[in-house]
Design a protein around this motif. Structure first.
Motif, PDB file in Angstrom:
ATOM      1  N   LYS A   1       0.852  -1.207   0.000  1.00  0.00           N
ATOM      2  CA  LYS A   1       0.000   0.000   0.000  1.00  0.00           C
ATOM      3  C   LYS A   1       0.880   1.247   0.000  1.00  0.00           C
ATOM      4  N   GLU A   2       1.973   1.191   0.778  1.00  0.00           N
ATOM      5  CA  GLU A   2       2.876   2.346   0.843  1.00  0.00           C
ATOM      6  C   GLU A   2       3.515   2.613  -0.529  1.00  0.00           C
ATOM      7  N   VAL A   3       3.984   1.544  -1.177  1.00  0.00           N
ATOM      8  CA  VAL A   3       4.609   1.696  -2.507  1.00  0.00           C
ATOM      9  C   VAL A   3       3.583   2.266  -3.496  1.00  0.00           C
ATOM     10  N   ALA A   4       2.342   1.745  -3.425  1.00  0.00           N
ATOM     11  CA  ALA A   4       1.294   2.220  -4.344  1.00  0.00           C
ATOM     12  C   ALA A   4       0.977   3.701  -4.093  1.00  0.00           C
ATOM     13  N   ILE A   5       0.906   4.090  -2.835  1.00  0.00           N
ATOM     14  CA  ILE A   5       0.620   5.497  -2.503  1.00  0.00           C
ATOM     15  C   ILE A   5       1.699   6.417  -3.074  1.00  0.00           C
ATOM     16  N   MET A   6       2.956   5.935  -3.043  1.00  0.00           N
ATOM     17  CA  MET A   6       4.076   6.743  -3.538  1.00  0.00           C
ATOM     18  C   MET A   6       4.263   6.618  -5.053  1.00  0.00           C
ATOM     19  N   GLY A   7       3.357   5.892  -5.722  1.00  0.00           N
ATOM     20  CA  GLY A   7       3.411   5.795  -7.177  1.00  0.00           C
ATOM     21  C   GLY A   7       4.328   4.713  -7.718  1.00  0.00           C
ATOM     22  N   GLY A   8       4.794   3.800  -6.865  1.00  0.00           N
ATOM     23  CA  GLY A   8       5.680   2.722  -7.322  1.00  0.00           C
ATOM     24  C   GLY A   8       4.906   1.603  -8.008  1.00  0.00           C
ATOM     25  N   ASP A   9       5.650   0.741  -8.736  1.00  0.00           N
ATOM     26  CA  ASP A   9       5.033  -0.364  -9.462  1.00  0.00           C
ATOM     27  C   ASP A   9       4.801  -1.549  -8.518  1.00  0.00           C
ATOM     28  N   ILE A  10       3.541  -1.935  -8.363  1.00  0.00           N
ATOM     29  CA  ILE A  10       3.226  -3.018  -7.409  1.00  0.00           C
ATOM     30  C   ILE A  10       2.868  -4.332  -8.107  1.00  0.00           C
ATOM     31  N   ASN A  11       2.940  -4.328  -9.448  1.00  0.00           N
ATOM     32  CA  ASN A  11       2.494  -5.510 -10.199  1.00  0.00           C
ATOM     33  C   ASN A  11       3.270  -6.785  -9.875  1.00  0.00           C
ATOM     34  N   GLN A  12       4.520  -6.650  -9.486  1.00  0.00           N
ATOM     35  CA  GLN A  12       5.277  -7.858  -9.158  1.00  0.00           C
ATOM     36  C   GLN A  12       4.867  -8.441  -7.793  1.00  0.00           C
ATOM     37  N   PHE A  13       4.132  -7.667  -7.002  1.00  0.00           N
ATOM     38  CA  PHE A  13       3.781  -8.120  -5.649  1.00  0.00           C
ATOM     39  C   PHE A  13       2.342  -8.620  -5.512  1.00  0.00           C
ATOM     40  N   VAL A  14       1.468  -8.142  -6.398  1.00  0.00           N
ATOM     41  CA  VAL A  14       0.041  -8.517  -6.293  1.00  0.00           C
ATOM     42  C   VAL A  14      -0.501  -8.910  -7.665  1.00  0.00           C
TER      43      VAL A  14
ATOM     44  N   GLU B   1      -2.861  -8.871 -10.986  1.00  0.00           N
ATOM     45  CA  GLU B   1      -3.252  -7.700 -11.777  1.00  0.00           C
ATOM     46  C   GLU B   1      -4.524  -7.028 -11.252  1.00  0.00           C
ATOM     47  N   VAL B   2      -5.540  -7.841 -10.975  1.00  0.00           N
ATOM     48  CA  VAL B   2      -6.817  -7.279 -10.540  1.00  0.00           C
ATOM     49  C   VAL B   2      -6.682  -6.530  -9.202  1.00  0.00           C
ATOM     50  N   VAL B   3      -5.794  -7.011  -8.356  1.00  0.00           N
ATOM     51  CA  VAL B   3      -5.567  -6.353  -7.059  1.00  0.00           C
ATOM     52  C   VAL B   3      -4.862  -5.011  -7.272  1.00  0.00           C
ATOM     53  N   ALA B   4      -3.877  -5.005  -8.179  1.00  0.00           N
ATOM     54  CA  ALA B   4      -3.165  -3.754  -8.478  1.00  0.00           C
ATOM     55  C   ALA B   4      -4.158  -2.712  -9.012  1.00  0.00           C
ATOM     56  N   GLU B   5      -5.053  -3.155  -9.886  1.00  0.00           N
ATOM     57  CA  GLU B   5      -6.052  -2.226 -10.452  1.00  0.00           C
ATOM     58  C   GLU B   5      -6.970  -1.668  -9.370  1.00  0.00           C
ATOM     59  N   GLU B   6      -7.457  -2.571  -8.509  1.00  0.00           N
ATOM     60  CA  GLU B   6      -8.371  -2.156  -7.428  1.00  0.00           C
ATOM     61  C   GLU B   6      -7.691  -1.201  -6.448  1.00  0.00           C
ATOM     62  N   LEU B   7      -6.414  -1.472  -6.186  1.00  0.00           N
ATOM     63  CA  LEU B   7      -5.656  -0.638  -5.257  1.00  0.00           C
ATOM     64  C   LEU B   7      -5.475   0.765  -5.846  1.00  0.00           C
TER      65      LEU B   7
END
Ligand code: COA
Length: 163
Positions: free
Chosen positions: A133-146, A148-154
């Protein structure tokens, strides 16, 4: 006799690390219930229904898996579905102590239900829902961790909050 187990967690949101643990236990048990629960210590980004829906979406193609929700004790949830085991993953020494405390408490609450731990694969050791969540808030790429559908929802959730 079919042997069932529950894999409880907050799943806020479910990660590739959770999925790895689930798929490894899936090979061992006849049925694994992924149990979406609540911790009194946590403030969630996704509500109860959203967390369960995402878990359902990303496990839809997996066999022997059923997603359930519970709002009480983990041992009561296990009893309700006749599961004799609670499954959890361990990433670090910190996790180990936390899991040991939970397993001991669950054992005191119901000695007929055992906890089984498995080590997380090294590539998933650094993943946690809060860090993602922290990486996503800061605009980082989270696709390697979650998934695809979770990354989109986040991304959608964070944009909604920002408005
Ligand atoms: N890969 C990646 N991340 C993992 C992981 C793995 N294999 N295993 C755990 N995690 C992370 C999660 O992302 C989460 O990260 P966060 O803290 O940054 O959000 C953290 O480790 C643990 O979360 P989770 O596995 O979702 O479970 P939880 O610790 O939030 O526990 C319950 C949730 C529902 C199991 C627990 O609160 C509970 O048992 N509640 C019911 C009440 C009860 O019975 N109490 C008595 C028992 S002590």
């Amino acid at each position: 006799m079919a042997v069932s187990a529950i894999y409880p967690g907050s799943f806020d949101p479910i990660t590739r690390g959770h999925l790895d643990i689930l798929q490894r236990f899936q090979k061992v048990f006849d049925k694994v219930y992924v149990a979406v629960g609540n911790s009194t210590k946590k403030k969630y980004l996704f509500d109860f229904e959203e967390r369960a829906r995402l878990v359902k979406q990303v496990t839809a193609k997996l066999e022997n898996i059923e997603v359930i929700s519970f709002d009480g004790l983990t041992v009561d949830c296990a009893k309700q579905v006749n599961a004799k085991f609670i499954l959890r993953g361990v990433r670090t020494a910190g996790d180990f102590e936390y899991e040991q405390r939970m397993a001991s408490m669950n054992y005191r609450l119901d000695p007929s239900i055992d906890t089984i731990l498995v080590y997380s694969k090294p590539e998933f050791n650094i993943i946690s829902s809060s860090l993602i969540k922290e990486v996503a808030i800061m605009g980082g790429d989270i696709n390697q961790f979650v998934p695809e559908v979770v990354a989109e929802e986040l991304t959608r959730k964070l944009a909604e909050i920002k408005k």
